[in-house]
Design a protein around this motif. Sequence first.
Motif, PDB file in Angstrom:
ATOM      1  N   ASP A   1     -35.853  38.986   4.885  1.00  0.00           N
ATOM      2  CA  ASP A   1     -36.488  39.542   3.681  1.00  0.00           C
ATOM      3  C   ASP A   1     -37.101  40.906   3.979  1.00  0.00           C
ATOM      4  N   ASP A   2     -37.695  41.052   5.153  1.00  0.00           N
ATOM      5  CA  ASP A   2     -38.290  42.334   5.529  1.00  0.00           C
ATOM      6  C   ASP A   2     -37.214  43.402   5.703  1.00  0.00           C
ATOM      7  N   LEU A   3     -36.073  43.000   6.252  1.00  0.00           N
ATOM      8  CA  LEU A   3     -34.977  43.955   6.434  1.00  0.00           C
ATOM      9  C   LEU A   3     -34.462  44.462   5.092  1.00  0.00           C
ATOM     10  N   LYS A   4     -34.520  43.584   4.097  1.00  0.00           N
ATOM     11  CA  LYS A   4     -34.003  43.965   2.773  1.00  0.00           C
ATOM     12  C   LYS A   4     -34.737  45.168   2.217  1.00  0.00           C
ATOM     13  N   LYS A   5     -36.015  45.296   2.560  1.00  0.00           N
ATOM     14  CA  LYS A   5     -36.803  46.428   2.074  1.00  0.00           C
ATOM     15  C   LYS A   5     -36.332  47.746   2.678  1.00  0.00           C
ATOM     16  N   GLY A   6     -35.822  47.666   3.929  1.00  0.00           N
ATOM     17  CA  GLY A   6     -35.411  48.895   4.603  1.00  0.00           C
ATOM     18  C   GLY A   6     -33.953  49.261   4.412  1.00  0.00           C
ATOM     19  N   VAL A   7     -33.128  48.267   4.068  1.00  0.00           N
ATOM     20  CA  VAL A   7     -31.694  48.537   3.908  1.00  0.00           C
ATOM     21  C   VAL A   7     -31.227  48.074   2.527  1.00  0.00           C
ATOM     22  N   ALA A   8     -32.031  48.385   1.517  1.00  0.00           N
ATOM     23  CA  ALA A   8     -31.775  47.870   0.166  1.00  0.00           C
ATOM     24  C   ALA A   8     -30.371  48.180  -0.325  1.00  0.00           C
ATOM     25  N   GLN A   9     -29.911  49.406  -0.086  1.00  0.00           N
ATOM     26  CA  GLN A   9     -28.612  49.810  -0.620  1.00  0.00           C
ATOM     27  C   GLN A   9     -27.455  49.083   0.064  1.00  0.00           C
ATOM     28  N   ASN A  10     -27.600  48.801   1.351  1.00  0.00           N
ATOM     29  CA  ASN A  10     -26.516  48.178   2.111  1.00  0.00           C
ATOM     30  C   ASN A  10     -26.728  46.692   2.359  1.00  0.00           C
ATOM     31  N   PHE A  11     -27.796  46.138   1.815  1.00  0.00           N
ATOM     32  CA  PHE A  11     -28.153  44.757   2.142  1.00  0.00           C
ATOM     33  C   PHE A  11     -27.029  43.782   1.802  1.00  0.00           C
TER      34      PHE A  11
END
Length: 239
Positions: free
Chosen positions: A35-45
């Motif tokens: 979930d935390d990663l989603k904030k940083g890679v929103a476009q490529n998630f």
Amino acid sequence: MNKLVTIKNDKPVTSSLQVAKIFDKNHRDVLKAVDDLKKGVAQNFADLFYEGQYTHPQNKQKYRIFYMTKDGFSLLAMGFSGKKAIKFKLEYIDAFNKMEQQIQNGGFNVPTSMSEALRLAADQQDRIEQMKPKVLFANAVETSDSSILVGELAKLISQNGVDIGAGRLFKWMRSNGYLISGNRSDRNLPTQKSMDLKIFEIKERTYNNPDGSVRVTRTPKVTGKGQTYFVNKFLKGIQ
């Protein structure tokens, strides 16, 4: 949920639950990390992770789970530290690579555990090593009906990266019992061992001399089977 790498939407993936199990982490913590990663890679998630549900085998309730590609796993695993973590990362990535390779080759067997994945990778590498001489040498040789001279075989071996000329190849064959040695009339003809292996044949040619006599020459030639046999030996370093 005991598969190390599985296939979803025609892509090799692993799950957050499996990652938690292998890296000895709480699944809630792995979910939070994703979930935390989603904030940083929103476009490529969506290219790295996608969310699903699984049914717990004991209480039969449904819970969140993330499936991730190799790149998604690599991004997530960056935050894992320790000697065991490094080992597991390498093993996971290797399993992903082998799965991708099998898919590209037109078929795959999904590993059901880490030991099976590692065994699968080792088996795949063995097959690659076994096939390498045949690929380098050309597939047609295996079933070729044509035979070649020893000097021509030396050129083929040299083209595959082994430095050897006709003279040294003749000497090697005599020393290793493939050709007859010594100062005799049948020197450099195939030994019985070579004939039994069907890696040599003898080509005879008849010439009519001006005086009416007949001269017969006998030349050793390497069969298609023999060409593969010797190239394999030299590529494996047996010289």
